[in-house]
Motif scaffolding. Structure first.
Motif, PDB file in Angstrom:
ATOM      1  N   ARG A  46     -39.626  25.433 -56.633  1.00 16.07           N
ATOM      2  CA  ARG A  46     -39.530  26.890 -56.613  1.00 16.07           C
ATOM      3  C   ARG A  46     -40.886  27.551 -56.631  1.00 16.07           C
ATOM      4  O   ARG A  46     -41.107  28.562 -56.007  1.00 16.07           O
ATOM      5  N   LYS A  56     -32.608  22.999 -71.207  1.00 16.45           N
ATOM      6  CA  LYS A  56     -32.512  24.454 -71.323  1.00 16.45           C
ATOM      7  C   LYS A  56     -32.580  24.935 -72.767  1.00 16.45           C
ATOM      8  O   LYS A  56     -33.310  25.887 -73.070  1.00 16.45           O
ATOM      9  N   THR A  85     -36.535  34.694 -61.857  1.00 15.56           N
ATOM     10  CA  THR A  85     -35.191  35.097 -62.235  1.00 15.56           C
ATOM     11  C   THR A  85     -34.568  34.069 -63.167  1.00 15.56           C
ATOM     12  O   THR A  85     -34.580  32.876 -62.901  1.00 15.56           O
ATOM     13  N   GLY A  86     -34.015  34.514 -64.282  1.00 12.71           N
ATOM     14  CA  GLY A  86     -33.401  33.622 -65.255  1.00 12.71           C
ATOM     15  C   GLY A  86     -32.994  34.400 -66.476  1.00 12.71           C
ATOM     16  O   GLY A  86     -33.241  35.601 -66.601  1.00 12.71           O
ATOM     17  N   LYS A  87     -32.391  33.709 -67.421  1.00 13.67           N
ATOM     18  CA  LYS A  87     -31.857  34.418 -68.588  1.00 13.67           C
ATOM     19  C   LYS A  87     -32.949  34.952 -69.505  1.00 13.67           C
ATOM     20  O   LYS A  87     -32.697  35.821 -70.332  1.00 13.67           O
ATOM     21  N   ASP A  88     -34.183  34.429 -69.388  1.00 14.39           N
ATOM     22  CA  ASP A  88     -35.273  34.891 -70.241  1.00 14.39           C
ATOM     23  C   ASP A  88     -36.132  35.955 -69.563  1.00 14.39           C
ATOM     24  O   ASP A  88     -37.150  36.381 -70.119  1.00 14.39           O
ATOM     25  N   THR A  89     -35.749  36.373 -68.361  1.00 17.39           N
ATOM     26  CA  THR A  89     -36.554  37.327 -67.601  1.00 17.39           C
ATOM     27  C   THR A  89     -36.777  38.629 -68.368  1.00 17.39           C
ATOM     28  O   THR A  89     -37.901  39.134 -68.456  1.00 17.39           O
ATOM     29  N   LYS A 126     -29.111  27.189 -58.148  1.00 17.03           N
ATOM     30  CA  LYS A 126     -29.817  26.032 -58.693  1.00 17.03           C
ATOM     31  C   LYS A 126     -28.790  25.017 -59.178  1.00 17.03           C
ATOM     32  O   LYS A 126     -27.722  25.377 -59.672  1.00 17.03           O
ATOM     33  N   LYS A 140     -27.089  22.522 -61.697  1.00 17.46           N
ATOM     34  CA  LYS A 140     -26.993  22.552 -63.145  1.00 17.46           C
ATOM     35  C   LYS A 140     -27.835  21.444 -63.737  1.00 17.46           C
ATOM     36  O   LYS A 140     -27.794  20.303 -63.308  1.00 17.46           O
ATOM     37  N   SER A 150     -35.454  27.426 -74.187  1.00 21.31           N
ATOM     38  CA  SER A 150     -35.127  28.698 -74.826  1.00 21.31           C
ATOM     39  C   SER A 150     -35.732  28.796 -76.214  1.00 21.31           C
ATOM     40  O   SER A 150     -36.294  29.820 -76.595  1.00 21.31           O
ATOM     41  N   HIS A 163     -32.166  35.863 -54.891  1.00 22.64           N
ATOM     42  CA  HIS A 163     -31.483  34.949 -55.799  1.00 22.64           C
ATOM     43  C   HIS A 163     -31.167  33.654 -55.060  1.00 22.64           C
ATOM     44  O   HIS A 163     -30.731  33.653 -53.921  1.00 22.64           O
TER      45      HIS A 163
END
Length: 420
Positions: free
Chosen positions: A2, A23, A199-203, A15, A17, A27, A12
């Motif tokens: 990436r 992960k 882009t991701g949940k921590d963005t 990806k 899993k 986090s 977007h």
């Protein structure tokens, strides 16, 4: 991977899993790093290190920022500023220079016509997104500081390429060569150039952290494109446009990475010499690389397939650190608009210089590959070299702080000027 593919921030991709504990560990690491960073930033604020004081004692969210993401659309989906179908705004096409940053809407669909070209079918897939979106040049600003150059005459603007996660490097630069101050009546200002987090949940957390950091220091420019290796060229062209709009009074620009050592005293001396010789108008000096050719090794970070570029590179300087005049920066901005973007940023600037029929000046004080190319060489840790050079690449944040302290120690005695 990436990191080697061009993506706008709104692009977007799916990806696979990932399994295992990767992960959760990432986090947890981010949470820990976030707490540590906030603690350091609060200490910096408390101790008066930050240039920009917080107005309130507590965190108050995005409403605290006067410069934040502005995507203004009406019910038909059009923007307040006219945007053409290829993603370029009307003022850009008319070659006019706007009074303020005018790229307000992210409008970057791929150029489907490229897919019909024979060479595209042979192109390494990791370059597909870059080529399909190469026409997308200017992006909305998430953090802006138009006032940075407005505070009187600024002789030298330190411009540093960085990414959101490299907070420790920015802290080290602010405490050393990037410290804003005045030398013999000459103002030195500093800016860090950033894109958007992947882009991701921590963005959102990462974005909040960088906004919090900017509240304290007020030295970050951020654009709404994803921070990847191929997008470094976007930092070049977006900064050149930004500089052309907001920095009419600045005389010189030092542009470098956040992992270099810069001897500001020697850098200012070089500027003084060029001004005395009246050779500053076309000044572009650094660690020049001549007669280079594209790297064809697929494992290399700098790999370029023949389908993308198949001739020798023009002379260019290592992107770790170089000095240029404001007059030349404005000329580079003009010619850059008519050149296709190239995925290696320092080579792209060499192409711009070639378009102006200019060549970069080689200076032995710029060592963007280190004092010696062997990273383990003891010479790379010799302070007397750093005392006599201008730019040395590459140092960690801890190494930079330590070397800065040693080089500026009055007890350091170098018997004679040394060279390698």
């Amino acid at each position: 991977t990436r990191g080697h593919v061009w993506y706008p921030a709104s692009f977007h991709c799916t990806k696979k899993k990932r399994v295992g504990l990767l992960k959760p560990l990432l986090s947890l690491s981010l949470v820990f790093a976030s707490f540590l960073m906030i603690h350091k930033l609060k200490l910096a604020e408390k101790d008066g290190v930050g240039v920009k004081r917080m107005r309130d004692a507590v965190w108050c969210g995005s409403e605290c920022f006067s410069f934040k993401k502005r995507v203004v659309k009406n019910s038909l989906g059009s923007s307040e500023s006219p945007v053409l179908s290829n993603g370029l705004d009307a003022q850009r096409v008319s070659k006019g220079t706007p009074a303020s940053w005018d790229a307000q809407v992210l409008n970057c669909s791929e150029d489907a016509s490229v897919r019909t070209q024979d060479w595209f079918g042979r192109l390494d897939p990791r370059f597909h997104q870059f080529v399909l979106h190469r026409h997308c040049r200017y992006f909305p600003m998430l953090i802006n500081h138009p006032e940075k150059c407005a505070d009187g005459e600024v002789q030298l603007l330190m411009v540093v390429k960085s990414v959101i996660e490299q907070h420790d490097r920015r802290e080290a630069v602010r405490k050393t060569w990037g410290k804003e101050h005045t030398v013999d009546g000459k103002k030195i200002k500093t800016l860090f150039l950033l894109g958007s987090p992947a882009t991701g949940k921590d963005t959102k957390n990462l974005q909040k952290l960088i906004e919090y950091e900017d509240m304290i220091y007020g030295d970050i420019l951020q654009w709404d494109f994803m921070d990847t290796f191929f997008n470094l060229t976007l930092k070049e062209v977006n900064f050149l446009k930004w500089f052309n709009i907001y920095c009419s009074g600045v005389q010189f620009i030092f542009k470098g990475d956040d992992d270099v050592f810069v001897n500001t005293h020697n850098l200012l001396q070089l500027i003084d010499f060029r001004v005395e010789e009246r050779k500053e108008a076309e000044l572009f000096v650094g660690d020049t690389i001549s007669k280079a050719i594209p790297i064809r090794n697929r494992q290399s970070k700098y790999y370029i397939p023949k389908e993308l570029y198949d001739k020798p590179y023009p002379p260019y300087v290592g992107g770790g650190g170089f000095l240029m005049s404001s007059q030349l920066a404005r000329r580079l901005f003009v010619v850059s608009e008519d050149l296709e973007l190239y995925p290696i940023d320092d080579v792209f600037l060499g192409m711009c210089l070639q378009k102006l029929q200019l060549a970069p000046e080689m200076h032995p004080g710029f060592r963007t590959f280190g004092i010696t190319r062997r990273r383990v060489s003891p010479m790379n840790g010799e302070p007397c070299f750093y005392k006599n050079l201008i730019v040395v690449h590459k140092l960690s944040a801890q190494e930079l702080l330590r070397m800065w302290s040693v080089v500026h120690n009055e007890d350091l005695i170098c018997a004679q000027r040394v060279s390698v």
